[in-house]
Write an enzyme that holds these catalytic residues in place. Sequence first.
Site, PDB file in Angstrom:
ATOM      1  N   LYS A   1       7.596   0.074   0.893  1.00  0.00           N
ATOM      2  CA  LYS A   1       8.022  -0.756  -0.230  1.00  0.00           C
ATOM      3  C   LYS A   1       9.220  -0.183  -0.979  1.00  0.00           C
ATOM      4  O   LYS A   1      10.114  -0.937  -1.368  1.00  0.00           O
ATOM      5  CB  LYS A   1       6.853  -1.058  -1.182  1.00  0.00           C
ATOM      6  CG  LYS A   1       6.204   0.123  -1.815  1.00  0.00           C
ATOM      7  CD  LYS A   1       4.903  -0.274  -2.496  1.00  0.00           C
ATOM      8  CE  LYS A   1       4.198   0.947  -3.014  1.00  0.00           C
ATOM      9  NZ  LYS A   1       3.815   1.891  -1.974  1.00  0.00           N
ATOM     10  N   SER A   2       9.294   1.137  -1.167  1.00  0.00           N
ATOM     11  CA  SER A   2      10.441   1.721  -1.874  1.00  0.00           C
ATOM     12  C   SER A   2      11.726   1.539  -1.078  1.00  0.00           C
ATOM     13  O   SER A   2      12.768   1.175  -1.639  1.00  0.00           O
ATOM     14  CB  SER A   2      10.207   3.208  -2.158  1.00  0.00           C
ATOM     15  OG  SER A   2       9.191   3.368  -3.118  1.00  0.00           O
TER      16      SER A   2
ATOM     17  N   GLY B   1       0.820  -1.207   0.000  1.00  0.00           N
ATOM     18  CA  GLY B   1       0.000   0.000   0.000  1.00  0.00           C
ATOM     19  C   GLY B   1       0.856   1.261   0.000  1.00  0.00           C
ATOM     20  O   GLY B   1       2.080   1.206   0.104  1.00  0.00           O
TER      21      GLY B   1
ATOM     22  N   THR C   1       9.578   6.903 -12.589  1.00  0.00           N
ATOM     23  CA  THR C   1       8.449   7.136 -13.491  1.00  0.00           C
ATOM     24  C   THR C   1       7.659   8.395 -13.155  1.00  0.00           C
ATOM     25  O   THR C   1       6.792   8.791 -13.917  1.00  0.00           O
ATOM     26  CB  THR C   1       7.487   5.929 -13.473  1.00  0.00           C
ATOM     27  OG1 THR C   1       6.993   5.756 -12.148  1.00  0.00           O
ATOM     28  CG2 THR C   1       8.183   4.653 -13.934  1.00  0.00           C
TER      29      THR C   1
ATOM     30  N   HIS D   1      12.723  11.795  -2.104  1.00  0.00           N
ATOM     31  CA  HIS D   1      13.114  10.439  -2.515  1.00  0.00           C
ATOM     32  C   HIS D   1      14.609  10.393  -2.843  1.00  0.00           C
ATOM     33  O   HIS D   1      15.318   9.472  -2.424  1.00  0.00           O
ATOM     34  CB  HIS D   1      12.307   9.999  -3.746  1.00  0.00           C
ATOM     35  CG  HIS D   1      11.239   9.006  -3.448  1.00  0.00           C
ATOM     36  ND1 HIS D   1      11.436   7.656  -3.560  1.00  0.00           N
ATOM     37  CD2 HIS D   1       9.957   9.161  -3.061  1.00  0.00           C
ATOM     38  CE1 HIS D   1      10.319   7.022  -3.250  1.00  0.00           C
ATOM     39  NE2 HIS D   1       9.397   7.916  -2.948  1.00  0.00           N
TER      40      HIS D   1
ATOM     41  N   SER E   1       3.844   2.141   2.679  1.00  0.00           N
ATOM     42  CA  SER E   1       4.044   0.874   3.381  1.00  0.00           C
ATOM     43  C   SER E   1       5.511   0.568   3.641  1.00  0.00           C
ATOM     44  O   SER E   1       5.822  -0.336   4.414  1.00  0.00           O
ATOM     45  CB  SER E   1       3.431  -0.279   2.573  1.00  0.00           C
ATOM     46  OG  SER E   1       4.098  -0.402   1.332  1.00  0.00           O
TER      47      SER E   1
END
Length: 173
Positions: A15-16, A10, A35, A50, A13
């Site tokens: 994930k990255s 999600g 992207t 990021h 979450s």
Amino acid sequence: MAHTILVTGGARSGKSRHAEARACAFPGERFYIATARAEDEEMHARIARHISDRGEGWTTVEEPFDLAGALDRTDGRGPRLLDCLTLWLSNLMLDGRDWEPETVTLVAALARQRSPVILVSNEVGMGIVPENALARAFRDAQGWLNQRVALMADEVEFVVSGLPMRVKSAPPA
């Protein structure tokens, strides 16, 4: 043949961050295939955060559409982290492109890679049914895209609250 890993979960979450750690475990130059499109100040700030969070040692390739081309151009030099399929799908749909042949092209490119690829994607179909047709079409397309990539991936991990759960393991070597 390269090792392909799909990391899904999600929003927010972890994930990255998990995908970055997975990419760092492979030798070679590290590529971050981004992207996201910075079309407003909030997105500029997200992208900057990021970049800052992942630190040094990454070559960023900004590619909102041609993921197969970005993978082919960076192949053979080290791991590639593609973040994320969800924004890529959104880019395609908002640009009026047909996402299905683009997905076929992406999956074919993944199959021919020599260097590892770690892909990040959101799992968007676990909530309520969206109110409008575009949101429902996006949710459905994201589910189908994730299924196609997961089918060909060597590994699939689902990240919940920063904790990865193994969904699919690579066969023993």
